[in-house]
Design an enzyme around this catalytic site. Structure first.
Site, PDB file in Angstrom:
ATOM      1  N   THR A  16       0.834  -1.208   0.000  1.00 25.21           N
ATOM      2  CA  THR A  16       0.000   0.000   0.000  1.00 25.21           C
ATOM      3  C   THR A  16       0.867   1.255   0.000  1.00 25.21           C
ATOM      4  O   THR A  16       0.559   2.224  -0.702  1.00 25.21           O
ATOM      5  CB  THR A  16      -0.940   0.005   1.226  1.00 25.21           C
ATOM      6  OG1 THR A  16      -1.684  -1.215   1.233  1.00 25.21           O
ATOM      7  CG2 THR A  16      -1.910   1.164   1.166  1.00 25.21           C
ATOM      8  N   LYS A  37      -8.151  -1.732  -6.074  1.00 26.39           N
ATOM      9  CA  LYS A  37      -7.731  -2.851  -5.212  1.00 26.39           C
ATOM     10  C   LYS A  37      -8.895  -3.827  -5.230  1.00 26.39           C
ATOM     11  O   LYS A  37     -10.011  -3.461  -4.856  1.00 26.39           O
ATOM     12  CB  LYS A  37      -7.444  -2.302  -3.811  1.00 26.39           C
ATOM     13  CG  LYS A  37      -7.351  -3.362  -2.736  1.00 26.39           C
ATOM     14  CD  LYS A  37      -6.119  -3.247  -1.876  1.00 26.39           C
ATOM     15  CE  LYS A  37      -6.016  -4.457  -0.960  1.00 26.39           C
ATOM     16  NZ  LYS A  37      -4.687  -4.685  -0.427  1.00 26.39           N
ATOM     17  N   GLU A 127      -3.388  -2.174  -6.509  1.00 28.33           N
ATOM     18  CA  GLU A 127      -2.705  -2.911  -5.445  1.00 28.33           C
ATOM     19  C   GLU A 127      -3.334  -4.289  -5.362  1.00 28.33           C
ATOM     20  O   GLU A 127      -4.564  -4.423  -5.307  1.00 28.33           O
ATOM     21  CB  GLU A 127      -2.837  -2.206  -4.088  1.00 28.33           C
ATOM     22  CG  GLU A 127      -2.111  -3.001  -2.982  1.00 28.33           C
ATOM     23  CD  GLU A 127      -2.383  -2.507  -1.558  1.00 28.33           C
ATOM     24  OE1 GLU A 127      -2.968  -1.425  -1.379  1.00 28.33           O
ATOM     25  OE2 GLU A 127      -2.007  -3.245  -0.629  1.00 28.33           O
ATOM     26  N   GLY A 128      -2.521  -5.327  -5.313  1.00 28.73           N
ATOM     27  CA  GLY A 128      -3.026  -6.679  -5.145  1.00 28.73           C
ATOM     28  C   GLY A 128      -3.459  -6.917  -3.700  1.00 28.73           C
ATOM     29  O   GLY A 128      -3.637  -5.980  -2.916  1.00 28.73           O
ATOM     30  N   GLY A 130      -2.294  -9.448  -0.506  1.00 31.30           N
ATOM     31  CA  GLY A 130      -1.265 -10.423  -0.142  1.00 31.30           C
ATOM     32  C   GLY A 130      -0.271 -10.563  -1.293  1.00 31.30           C
ATOM     33  O   GLY A 130       0.141  -9.562  -1.868  1.00 31.30           O
TER      34      GLY A 130
END
Ligand SMILES: Nc1ncnc2c1ncn2[C@@H]1O[C@H](COP(=O)(O)OP(=O)(O)O)[C@@H](O)[C@H]1O
Ligand SMILES: [Mg+2]
Length: 233
Positions: A16, A37, A127-128, A130
């Site tokens: 993040t 996300k 953002e993925g 994990g």
């Protein structure tokens, strides 16, 4: 349209922060930036210690959720729903958090939401959740979403012991799936890196044949003080 997909070697490794600083840099360059996300989990843990505040800055009464920090960093006017279509309370993998809510994550809904976010902007920072092999739904992992979106990857990783293995594993999985790795970002990079940390940086660059960047510790409440973070296209 420029895009980047920020993944990491795991959870709590700085995805993040890297995504926020990259989005803030693009916005400071004058671009209209969208953030995305697929799923945010663990919201219960944020609301435990204070009133909800969506504002970035010293007055924030609690740690911001990922989608809130990304929105503040990018200056995007996107809604929670537009940034992160699935948002859950328990700190769990997306597939489990969805199941606990009696739901299932729908890959088509993710594709559509990511497409809408991208369509409204000049640049997108995703953002993925994990790492790359985290399940979203059944056999549809974060990796599958990253492949469908097609943006180059930035891999957030810690600078310390254990990072060579975790980072090289992530690079291998990414490339085996046909993903392009734009860079690894070691974060937070210490002011005075130890011999181990300097060696890790060189070793990952050499064995991973990859650009390795570093991000120093930033004050999340003060975006104006953040350094620039750009990935070459
Ligand atoms: N460069 C950095 N500056 C400040 N804090 C950082 C930095 N890199 C990582 N952190 C801290 O590490 C923790 C995990 O970072 P975060 O970006 O939330 O990880 P992830 O998104 O991978 O779960 C957070 O507390 C974050 O503030
Ligand atoms: Mg995160």
């Amino acid at each position: 349209m420029s895009g980047i997909f920020v993944t990491g070697t795991g959870t709590e490794v700085g995805k993040t922060v890297v995504a926020a600083v990259a989005a803030h840099t693009l916005a400071a360059d004058g671009a209209t930036v969208a953030v995305f996300k697929p799923c945010v989990t663990g919201l219960d843990e944020l609301s435990a210690d204070g009133p909800i505040s969506g504002d970035i800055g010293p007055k924030s009464a609690r740690r911001l959720a990922d989608h809130e920090l990304l929105r503040a960093a990018s200056g995007s006017g996107q809604s929670d729903e537009e940034i992160a279509p699935y948002r859950y309370g328990p700190p769990a993998s997306p597939h489990l958090a969805a199941a606990l809510a009696g739901e299932q994550i729908d890959p088509e809904r993710l594709r559509a939401a990511a497409g809408r976010a991208a369509a409204g902007a000049e640049a997108i920072v995703c953002e993925g959740v994990g790492g790359l092999l985290v399940p979203l739904a059944g056999e549809y992992l974060v990796r599958e979403l990253a492949v469908e979106l097609g943006y180059p990857l930035a891999i957030a990783a810690g600078p310390g012991l254990g990072t060579i293995n975790h980072t090289l594993l992530t690079i291998e999985v990414a490339r085996a799936a046909g993903l392009v790795v734009a860079a690894v970002v070691l974060t937070p990079w210490p002011h005075e890196p130890s011999e181990l940390e300097r060696s890790n940086r060189k070793t990952i660059a050499a064995l991973g044949e990859v650009t390795v960047m570093t991000l120093p510790e930033v004050d999340l409440a003060a975006p104006d003080s953040w350094p620039e973070l750009r990935f070459s296209r």
